[in-house]
Design a protein around this motif. Sequence first.
Motif, PDB file in Angstrom:
ATOM      1  N   GLN A   9       0.833  -1.198   0.000  1.00 57.06           N
ATOM      2  CA  GLN A   9       0.000   0.000   0.000  1.00 57.06           C
ATOM      3  C   GLN A   9       0.873   1.255   0.000  1.00 57.06           C
ATOM      4  O   GLN A   9       0.554   2.221  -0.685  1.00 57.06           O
ATOM      5  CB  GLN A   9      -0.927   0.009   1.219  1.00 57.06           C
ATOM      6  CG  GLN A   9      -2.062  -0.980   1.118  1.00 57.06           C
ATOM      7  CD  GLN A   9      -2.987  -0.923   2.319  1.00 57.06           C
ATOM      8  OE1 GLN A   9      -2.589  -0.530   3.411  1.00 57.06           O
ATOM      9  NE2 GLN A   9      -4.223  -1.343   2.112  1.00 57.06           N
ATOM     10  N   LEU A  10       1.959   1.213   0.736  1.00 59.97           N
ATOM     11  CA  LEU A  10       2.851   2.375   0.776  1.00 59.97           C
ATOM     12  C   LEU A  10       3.491   2.618  -0.587  1.00 59.97           C
ATOM     13  O   LEU A  10       3.529   3.759  -1.058  1.00 59.97           O
ATOM     14  CB  LEU A  10       3.937   2.194   1.843  1.00 59.97           C
ATOM     15  CG  LEU A  10       4.944   3.344   1.943  1.00 59.97           C
ATOM     16  CD1 LEU A  10       4.249   4.670   2.236  1.00 59.97           C
ATOM     17  CD2 LEU A  10       5.983   3.039   3.009  1.00 59.97           C
ATOM     18  N   GLU A  11       3.972   1.559  -1.231  1.00 57.90           N
ATOM     19  CA  GLU A  11       4.580   1.722  -2.557  1.00 57.90           C
ATOM     20  C   GLU A  11       3.580   2.323  -3.536  1.00 57.90           C
ATOM     21  O   GLU A  11       3.917   3.243  -4.290  1.00 57.90           O
ATOM     22  CB  GLU A  11       5.066   0.372  -3.092  1.00 57.90           C
ATOM     23  CG  GLU A  11       6.280  -0.173  -2.386  1.00 57.90           C
ATOM     24  CD  GLU A  11       6.607  -1.584  -2.842  1.00 57.90           C
ATOM     25  OE1 GLU A  11       7.759  -1.779  -3.279  1.00 57.90           O
ATOM     26  OE2 GLU A  11       5.732  -2.468  -2.769  1.00 57.90           O
ATOM     27  N   HIS A  18       1.262  10.294  -3.230  1.00 53.82           N
ATOM     28  CA  HIS A  18       0.840  10.563  -1.853  1.00 53.82           C
ATOM     29  C   HIS A  18       1.947  10.143  -0.898  1.00 53.82           C
ATOM     30  O   HIS A  18       2.757   9.272  -1.206  1.00 53.82           O
ATOM     31  CB  HIS A  18      -0.452   9.808  -1.533  1.00 53.82           C
ATOM     32  CG  HIS A  18      -1.595  10.224  -2.399  1.00 53.82           C
ATOM     33  ND1 HIS A  18      -2.352  11.336  -2.134  1.00 53.82           N
ATOM     34  CD2 HIS A  18      -2.095   9.694  -3.542  1.00 53.82           C
ATOM     35  CE1 HIS A  18      -3.280  11.466  -3.078  1.00 53.82           C
ATOM     36  NE2 HIS A  18      -3.137  10.488  -3.946  1.00 53.82           N
ATOM     37  N   LYS A  19       1.950  10.733   0.283  1.00 48.79           N
ATOM     38  CA  LYS A  19       3.024  10.463   1.237  1.00 48.79           C
ATOM     39  C   LYS A  19       2.656   9.456   2.310  1.00 48.79           C
ATOM     40  O   LYS A  19       3.489   9.097   3.118  1.00 48.79           O
ATOM     41  CB  LYS A  19       3.460  11.767   1.894  1.00 48.79           C
ATOM     42  CG  LYS A  19       4.101  12.718   0.904  1.00 48.79           C
ATOM     43  CD  LYS A  19       4.541  13.990   1.550  1.00 48.79           C
ATOM     44  CE  LYS A  19       5.150  14.902   0.487  1.00 48.79           C
ATOM     45  NZ  LYS A  19       5.547  16.181   1.008  1.00 48.79           N
ATOM     46  N   SER A  20       1.404   9.018   2.345  1.00 46.59           N
ATOM     47  CA  SER A  20       0.990   8.025   3.338  1.00 46.59           C
ATOM     48  C   SER A  20       0.085   6.998   2.670  1.00 46.59           C
ATOM     49  O   SER A  20      -0.388   7.192   1.551  1.00 46.59           O
ATOM     50  CB  SER A  20       0.261   8.693   4.501  1.00 46.59           C
ATOM     51  OG  SER A  20      -1.029   9.111   4.091  1.00 46.59           O
ATOM     52  N   SER A  22      -2.853   6.207   3.605  1.00 50.60           N
ATOM     53  CA  SER A  22      -4.264   6.431   3.933  1.00 50.60           C
ATOM     54  C   SER A  22      -5.186   6.391   2.718  1.00 50.60           C
ATOM     55  O   SER A  22      -6.263   5.793   2.783  1.00 50.60           O
ATOM     56  CB  SER A  22      -4.449   7.737   4.696  1.00 50.60           C
ATOM     57  OG  SER A  22      -4.040   8.833   3.910  1.00 50.60           O
ATOM     58  N   ILE A  23      -4.809   7.005   1.610  1.00 49.64           N
ATOM     59  CA  ILE A  23      -5.689   7.003   0.433  1.00 49.64           C
ATOM     60  C   ILE A  23      -5.904   5.595  -0.097  1.00 49.64           C
ATOM     61  O   ILE A  23      -7.024   5.198  -0.410  1.00 49.64           O
ATOM     62  CB  ILE A  23      -5.171   7.952  -0.684  1.00 49.64           C
ATOM     63  CG1 ILE A  23      -6.165   8.048  -1.840  1.00 49.64           C
ATOM     64  CG2 ILE A  23      -3.836   7.503  -1.232  1.00 49.64           C
ATOM     65  CD1 ILE A  23      -7.379   8.845  -1.556  1.00 49.64           C
ATOM     66  N   VAL A  24      -4.849   4.811  -0.170  1.00 50.65           N
ATOM     67  CA  VAL A  24      -4.958   3.453  -0.699  1.00 50.65           C
ATOM     68  C   VAL A  24      -5.707   2.559   0.282  1.00 50.65           C
ATOM     69  O   VAL A  24      -6.628   1.838  -0.097  1.00 50.65           O
ATOM     70  CB  VAL A  24      -3.564   2.862  -1.030  1.00 50.65           C
ATOM     71  CG1 VAL A  24      -3.659   1.400  -1.410  1.00 50.65           C
ATOM     72  CG2 VAL A  24      -2.917   3.659  -2.153  1.00 50.65           C
ATOM     73  N   ALA A  25      -5.335   2.614   1.552  1.00 55.56           N
ATOM     74  CA  ALA A  25      -5.986   1.780   2.564  1.00 55.56           C
ATOM     75  C   ALA A  25      -7.473   2.097   2.654  1.00 55.56           C
ATOM     76  O   ALA A  25      -8.315   1.186   2.697  1.00 55.56           O
ATOM     77  CB  ALA A  25      -5.320   1.964   3.913  1.00 55.56           C
ATOM     78  N   SER A  26      -7.812   3.372   2.661  1.00 57.34           N
ATOM     79  CA  SER A  26      -9.219   3.770   2.762  1.00 57.34           C
ATOM     80  C   SER A  26     -10.013   3.378   1.527  1.00 57.34           C
ATOM     81  O   SER A  26     -11.133   2.873   1.631  1.00 57.34           O
ATOM     82  CB  SER A  26      -9.322   5.283   2.979  1.00 57.34           C
ATOM     83  OG  SER A  26      -8.743   5.648   4.209  1.00 57.34           O
TER      84      SER A  26
END
Length: 57
Positions: A9-11, A18-20, A22-26
């Motif tokens: 998710q971070l990659e 994005h820097k976190s 959150s967008i992908v996880a959410s």
Amino acid sequence: MRKEKGISQLELSLLLGHKSVSIVASAERHYRGAHFNLNHLFQMAEIFEIDICDFFK
């Protein structure tokens, strides 16, 4: 698709600018109505090396 390609998710977040995570996880959980926008889908299609239509099958 992200997991199939071995991308965290971070990659993916970083590749989307994005820097976190959150967008992908959410968006993956549709948390509070979060979703990927059309621009994200175009970017992810390039990252995953797929046709954008594959997201809608």
